[in-house]
Design an enzyme around this catalytic site. Sequence first.
Site, PDB file in Angstrom:
ATOM      1  N   PRO A   9      -7.292   6.422  10.640  1.00 23.12           N
ATOM      2  CA  PRO A   9      -8.178   5.402  11.183  1.00 23.12           C
ATOM      3  C   PRO A   9      -7.705   3.969  10.974  1.00 23.12           C
ATOM      4  O   PRO A   9      -7.163   3.632   9.913  1.00 23.12           O
ATOM      5  CB  PRO A   9      -9.496   5.651  10.426  1.00 23.12           C
ATOM      6  N   ASN A  10      -7.942   3.187  11.996  1.00 19.25           N
ATOM      7  CA  ASN A  10      -7.682   1.736  12.033  1.00 19.25           C
ATOM      8  C   ASN A  10      -6.210   1.368  12.150  1.00 19.25           C
ATOM      9  O   ASN A  10      -5.886   0.204  12.338  1.00 19.25           O
ATOM     10  CB  ASN A  10      -8.313   1.028  10.807  1.00 19.25           C
ATOM     11  N   ARG A  17      -4.233  -7.528  13.020  1.00 18.09           N
ATOM     12  CA  ARG A  17      -5.092  -8.014  11.934  1.00 18.09           C
ATOM     13  C   ARG A  17      -4.388  -7.770  10.599  1.00 18.09           C
ATOM     14  O   ARG A  17      -3.581  -6.863  10.481  1.00 18.09           O
ATOM     15  CB  ARG A  17      -6.416  -7.220  11.876  1.00 18.09           C
ATOM     16  N   TYR A  22      -0.549  -5.327   5.817  1.00 19.28           N
ATOM     17  CA  TYR A  22       0.028  -4.186   6.539  1.00 19.28           C
ATOM     18  C   TYR A  22       1.251  -4.528   7.389  1.00 19.28           C
ATOM     19  O   TYR A  22       1.796  -3.652   8.055  1.00 19.28           O
ATOM     20  CB  TYR A  22      -1.050  -3.520   7.411  1.00 19.28           C
ATOM     21  N   ASN A  73       0.099   9.272   7.531  1.00 16.77           N
ATOM     22  CA  ASN A  73      -0.607   8.174   6.892  1.00 16.77           C
ATOM     23  C   ASN A  73      -2.061   8.381   7.271  1.00 16.77           C
ATOM     24  O   ASN A  73      -2.478   8.048   8.391  1.00 16.77           O
ATOM     25  CB  ASN A  73      -0.110   6.813   7.370  1.00 16.77           C
ATOM     26  N   ALA A  76      -7.686   5.418   5.397  1.00 20.29           N
ATOM     27  CA  ALA A  76      -8.772   5.515   4.414  1.00 20.29           C
ATOM     28  C   ALA A  76      -9.169   6.967   4.132  1.00 20.29           C
ATOM     29  O   ALA A  76      -9.716   7.263   3.054  1.00 20.29           O
ATOM     30  CB  ALA A  76      -9.976   4.715   4.916  1.00 20.29           C
ATOM     31  N   GLU A  97       3.280  12.297   2.610  1.00 21.41           N
ATOM     32  CA  GLU A  97       2.223  11.282   2.742  1.00 21.41           C
ATOM     33  C   GLU A  97       2.859   9.904   2.622  1.00 21.41           C
ATOM     34  O   GLU A  97       3.653   9.679   1.697  1.00 21.41           O
ATOM     35  CB  GLU A  97       1.223  11.513   1.599  1.00 21.41           C
ATOM     36  N   HIS A  99       2.236   5.467   2.944  1.00 21.50           N
ATOM     37  CA  HIS A  99       1.337   4.318   3.044  1.00 21.50           C
ATOM     38  C   HIS A  99       2.152   3.050   3.200  1.00 21.50           C
ATOM     39  O   HIS A  99       3.187   2.885   2.532  1.00 21.50           O
ATOM     40  CB  HIS A  99       0.459   4.205   1.787  1.00 21.50           C
ATOM     41  N   ARG A 106      -3.655  -1.858  -5.447  1.00 23.33           N
ATOM     42  CA  ARG A 106      -4.817  -2.374  -4.734  1.00 23.33           C
ATOM     43  C   ARG A 106      -6.116  -1.956  -5.450  1.00 23.33           C
ATOM     44  O   ARG A 106      -6.097  -1.613  -6.620  1.00 23.33           O
ATOM     45  CB  ARG A 106      -4.745  -1.901  -3.278  1.00 23.33           C
TER      46      ARG A 106
HETATM   47  O1  CA2 Z   1      -1.358   1.294   3.129  1.00 25.44           O
HETATM   48  C1  CA2 Z   1      -1.680   2.158   3.956  1.00 25.44           C
HETATM   49  O2  CA2 Z   1      -0.903   2.611   4.792  1.00 25.44           O
HETATM   50  C2  CA2 Z   1      -3.124   2.673   3.987  1.00 25.44           C
HETATM   51  O3  CA2 Z   1      -3.097   4.063   4.267  1.00 25.44           O
HETATM   52  C3  CA2 Z   1      -3.818   1.902   5.089  1.00 25.44           C
HETATM   53  C4  CA2 Z   1      -5.306   2.189   5.181  1.00 25.44           C
HETATM   54  C5  CA2 Z   1      -5.989   2.035   3.822  1.00 25.44           C
HETATM   55  O4  CA2 Z   1      -7.351   2.426   3.909  1.00 25.44           O
HETATM   56  C6  CA2 Z   1      -5.297   2.854   2.748  1.00 25.44           C
HETATM   57  O5  CA2 Z   1      -5.942   2.599   1.521  1.00 25.44           O
HETATM   58  C7  CA2 Z   1      -3.835   2.478   2.641  1.00 25.44           C
HETATM   59  C8  CA2 Z   1      -5.982   1.224   6.154  1.00 25.44           C
HETATM   60  C9  CA2 Z   1      -5.367   1.152   7.495  1.00 25.44           C
HETATM   61  C10 CA2 Z   1      -6.040   0.027   8.209  1.00 25.44           C
HETATM   62  O6  CA2 Z   1      -5.101  -0.583   9.031  1.00 25.44           O
HETATM   63  C11 CA2 Z   1      -5.406  -1.818   9.489  1.00 25.44           C
HETATM   64  C12 CA2 Z   1      -4.452  -2.430  10.242  1.00 25.44           C
HETATM   65  C13 CA2 Z   1      -4.667  -3.690  10.716  1.00 25.44           C
HETATM   66  C14 CA2 Z   1      -5.866  -4.333  10.467  1.00 25.44           C
HETATM   67  C15 CA2 Z   1      -6.826  -3.716   9.708  1.00 25.44           C
HETATM   68  C16 CA2 Z   1      -6.599  -2.447   9.231  1.00 25.44           C
END
Ligand code: CA2
Length: 149
Positions: A9-10, A17, A22, A73, A76, A97, A99, A106
């Site tokens: 997700p996201n 963003r 990221y 990946n 969340a 896996e 990230h 974090r």
């Molecule tokens: O660091 C990573 O790759 C994560 O898997 C990214 C997840 C986060 O919940 C994990 O704790 C770590 C979040 C991905 C959200 O991606 C976004 C990208 C751009 C703007 C907002 C969120």
Amino acid sequence: MSILVLHGPNLNLLGQREPGIYGSLTLDAINNLLAATAETLKVKIIPLQSNHEGVLVDAIHQALGEHHGILINAGAYTHTSVAIRDAIAAVNLPTVEVHLSNIYRREEFRHHSYLAPIVVGQISGFGAQSYLLGLQALVNHLQVTSSQK
Ligand code: CA2
């Protein structure tokens, strides 16, 4: 050799963003880098992004017989999803896996991964490179284990 690449997700928002956390690459750019790495490794990759847990679970089930391993990946869902963990354990396909961020630097709630105990390994904190390192590690693992059979 075929690898299913799952983005949770996201991650479709990448590059639009929070570039400080990221990075500035879009998900398409990361998939293109993965495709180039896959070509040098002589493997095929099939990428899929979903914001829905059940879609990711279904894709993991469908990987059986279609793909040799999974690069994931889970976003969340890493920290919440027993369903994704159970699906990976059930199909028993070697999984790595990854990230983008270092989840251990974090917030505390990101320090626990439901997937970590059932995957081959985890790469965290190297931005888009985490995916490329993860793909190399997964392909190497698959080659080593298949030559031992
Ligand atoms: O660091 C990573 O790759 C994560 O898997 C990214 C997840 C986060 O919940 C994990 O704790 C770590 C979040 C991905 C959200 O991606 C976004 C990208 C751009 C703007 C907002 C969120």
